[in-house]
Design an enzyme around this catalytic site. Structure first.
Site, PDB file in Angstrom:
ATOM      1  N   SER A  81       0.912  -1.246   0.088  1.00  0.00           N
ATOM      2  CA  SER A  81      -0.033   0.069  -0.056  1.00  0.00           C
ATOM      3  C   SER A  81       0.907   1.365   0.052  1.00  0.00           C
ATOM      4  O   SER A  81       1.834   1.391   0.238  1.00  0.00           O
ATOM      5  CB  SER A  81      -0.790   0.075   1.331  1.00  0.00           C
ATOM      6  N   LYS A  82       0.377   2.445  -0.228  1.00  0.00           N
ATOM      7  CA  LYS A  82       1.113   3.719  -0.311  1.00  0.00           C
ATOM      8  C   LYS A  82       1.509   3.880   1.147  1.00  0.00           C
ATOM      9  O   LYS A  82       2.713   4.702   1.158  1.00  0.00           O
ATOM     10  CB  LYS A  82       0.304   4.653  -0.795  1.00  0.00           C
TER      11      LYS A  82
END
Ligand code: GLU
Length: 389
Positions: free
Chosen positions: A262-263
Site C-alpha cells: 500500500s502507499k
C-alpha cells in the site's frame, strides 16, 4: 495483421500505484510482442471518486516509463472516445437492451430500505445479506411490481438502479491465461448494479461494453478483478458477444508481512510506491523518477514482480523485455516487493550507461544539494562512483 488489442483501463481516482504501472507494462509488452495495439481507456464513471490531475498523472507516468500508446484520449483512434464519461449514450442504450431481453431489471429500493434489509439480516445472525435470486422477490423492482406500478414510478421520476439478474444454480467457467480453468457458482454472486440512479453505468457494465466495442482481445489486469470476471462472462453471454481472453496478474505484496503493498508501506519503509512525485494537499508522496530511477531500471524491476524469463538473465532493456515476455511465465502467486532489489536493478542499468550521459543527468542533483560543480568535475565524479552508488 495482428488482432491483439489490449487496454490499460485506470480510474482517475488518484496517482498510479506501481502495481498499476506494472499492469500497464505487461499490457504494453504483450501488445508489442504480438505486433498488437496498446490502448489507454480512462474509466471515469465514478464521479464521487474523481480526482483532478489524476488522468494527467497517469499519462505522464506512462510517458516517463516509455510505454508509448497507440490509441487513447490524446492519440485518438478508430474506437474512441477513450474516456468513459464521453461514452454515456452507449451504456444507456445497452442497459435498455438487457432490460428488454430479461437479463436485467429496474430496482426502486431506496438506500434506507437496503440498509434496513442488511440490518435485519445482521440482527437475525446472518451477516451477508445480498440482493440475489433468494431475496430479489422481496424487493421493490420490475420483477415484483405490476407493469402499472412500475410505469407510475417511472412517470414520477423515482430514482432507480438497474441490476443484473444473476441466474440461479449455474456454474460459470472461463480460462484464465495465467491461472488456467476458473469456475464460480452463480449462487455466490449478487445482482450487481449495472446502471446507477445518477445516470452512470458501474464499472462492470462500462468495462464489458467498451472491451467489446474496442475489440479488445485480451484483458490483462490485477487479481483483484478476478471475482468480478464471472459477472463479466455472464454479461457477454447476455449480450450475445464472445468474451476476450482474461489474464489476472498476481498481487504485489508488502516487503514483510501479509497483504497487498500500500502507499502507507512506502512511507513506513522509506521507498516510493508511485512512479512520479504526487502532491496531495500538504502531503507529498515520493516518486521513482525523483528518487533517481531510470525508466529502464524501473521497468526492469517491475517486470520481475510477478514474471521471470525462465533463464538466468536479469538485466533487460524494454526491447529485450518485449522479446522475452510471455503470459505463461507470469506467476500465480503474489510477488513480494523488495526495495533493495529495485535499487540493484537501477544500479545495473546505471552502470551500463555512458558516463557523459549520467553526468548530464546528475547535474541538477548536485545543484540541488548546493554543490556548484563544473561539468568536468561531475564527469570525473561519475567515473569514480558509478559502480558504487
Ligand atoms: N478501472 C479498473 C481499474 O481501475 C479497470 C480494471 C480492468 O482492467 O478491468 O483498475
Amino acid at each position: 495483421m495482428s488482432t491483439v488489442r489490449v487496454r490499460f483501463a485506470p480510474s482517475p481516482t488518484g496517482p498510479l500505484h506501481i502495481g498499476g504501472v506494472r499492469t500497464a507494462l505487461y499490457n504494453y509488452l504483450f501488445a508489442k510482442k504480438h505486433n498488437g495495439t496498446f490502448i489507454l481507456r480512462v474509466e471515469d464513471t465514478d464521479q464521487t471518486r474523481y480526482v483532478p490531475g489524476a488522468e494527467d498523472y497517469i499519462k505522464q507516468s506512462l510517458n516517463w516509463a516509455g510505454l508509448e500508446l497507440d490509441e487513447g484520449p490524446d492519440q485518438g483512434g478508430e474506437f474512441g472516445p477513450y474516456r468513459q464519461s464521453e461514452r454515456k449514450a452507449l451504456y444507456a442504450e445497452y442497459t435498455n437492451t438487457l432490460i428488454d431481453n430479461g437479463w436485467a431489471y429496474r430496482a426502486f429500493d431506496t438506500p434506507e430500505e437496503l440498509d434496513a434489509k442488511r440490518e435485519a439480516a445482521k440482527a437475525a445472525g446472518n451477516h451477508s445479506w445480498q440482493y440475489d435470486s433468494t431475496t430479489r422477490l422481496e424487493m421493490k423492482n420490475s420483477l415484483t411490481l405490476s407493469k402499472e406500478e412500475e410505469a407510475t414510478f417511472l412517470a414520477a421520476g423515482t430514482p432507480f438502479a438497474v441490476r443484473f439478474k444473476i441466474p440461479k444454480d449455474e456454474t460459470v467457467e472461463f480460462v484464465d491465461e495465467i491461472r488456467g480453468k476458473v469456475s464460480f457458482q452463480t449462487n455466490v454472486l449478487d445482482d450487481k448494479v449495472l446502471y446507477k440512479a445518477d445516470g452512470m453505468p458501474t464499472y462492470h457494465m462500462a468495462n464489458v461494453i467498451d472491451d467489446h466495442h474496442m475489440a479488445i482481445s485480451h484483458v490483462i489486469r490485477g487479481e483483484e478483478w478476478l471475482p468480478s470476471t464471472p459477472l463479466h462472462v455472464l454479461l457477454y453471454k447476455a449480450f450475445g458477444w464472445e468474451h476476450p481472453a482474461f489474464a489476472h496478474l498476481p498481487l504485489i505484496l508488502k516487503p514483510q508481512g501479509q497483504g497487498k503493498l500500500s502507499k502507507r508501506d512506502g512511507a513506513k519503509f522509506g521507498f516510493p510506491v508511485f512512479p512520479l512525485v504526487w502532491q496531495d494537499g500538504e502531503e507529498s508522496w515520493a516518486g521513482y523518477r525523483e528518487t533517481g530511477f531510470y525508466p529502464d531500471g524501473f521497468n526492469n524491476m517491475l517486470a520481475f514482480l510477478g514474471w521471470n524469463p525462465g533463464t538466468d538473465q536479469e538485466i533487460f532493456s524494454l526491447e529485450e523485455l518485449i522479446e522475452a515476455f510471455d503470459l505463461e511465465k507470469v506467476s500465480k502467486s503474489g510477488a513480494r516487493f523488495d526495495y533493495d532489489k529495485a535499487k540493484w536493478f537501477n544500479q545495473q542499468h546505471l552502470i551500463q550507461k555512458d558516463d557523459e550521459a549520467i553526468a548530464i543527468d546528475a547535474h541538477p542533483y548536485f545543484a540541488e544539494a548546493g554543490m556548484e560543480l563544473s561539468a568536468e568535475t561531475i564527469f570525473k565524479v561519475v567515473q569514480l562512483y558509478k559502480e558504487r552508488v
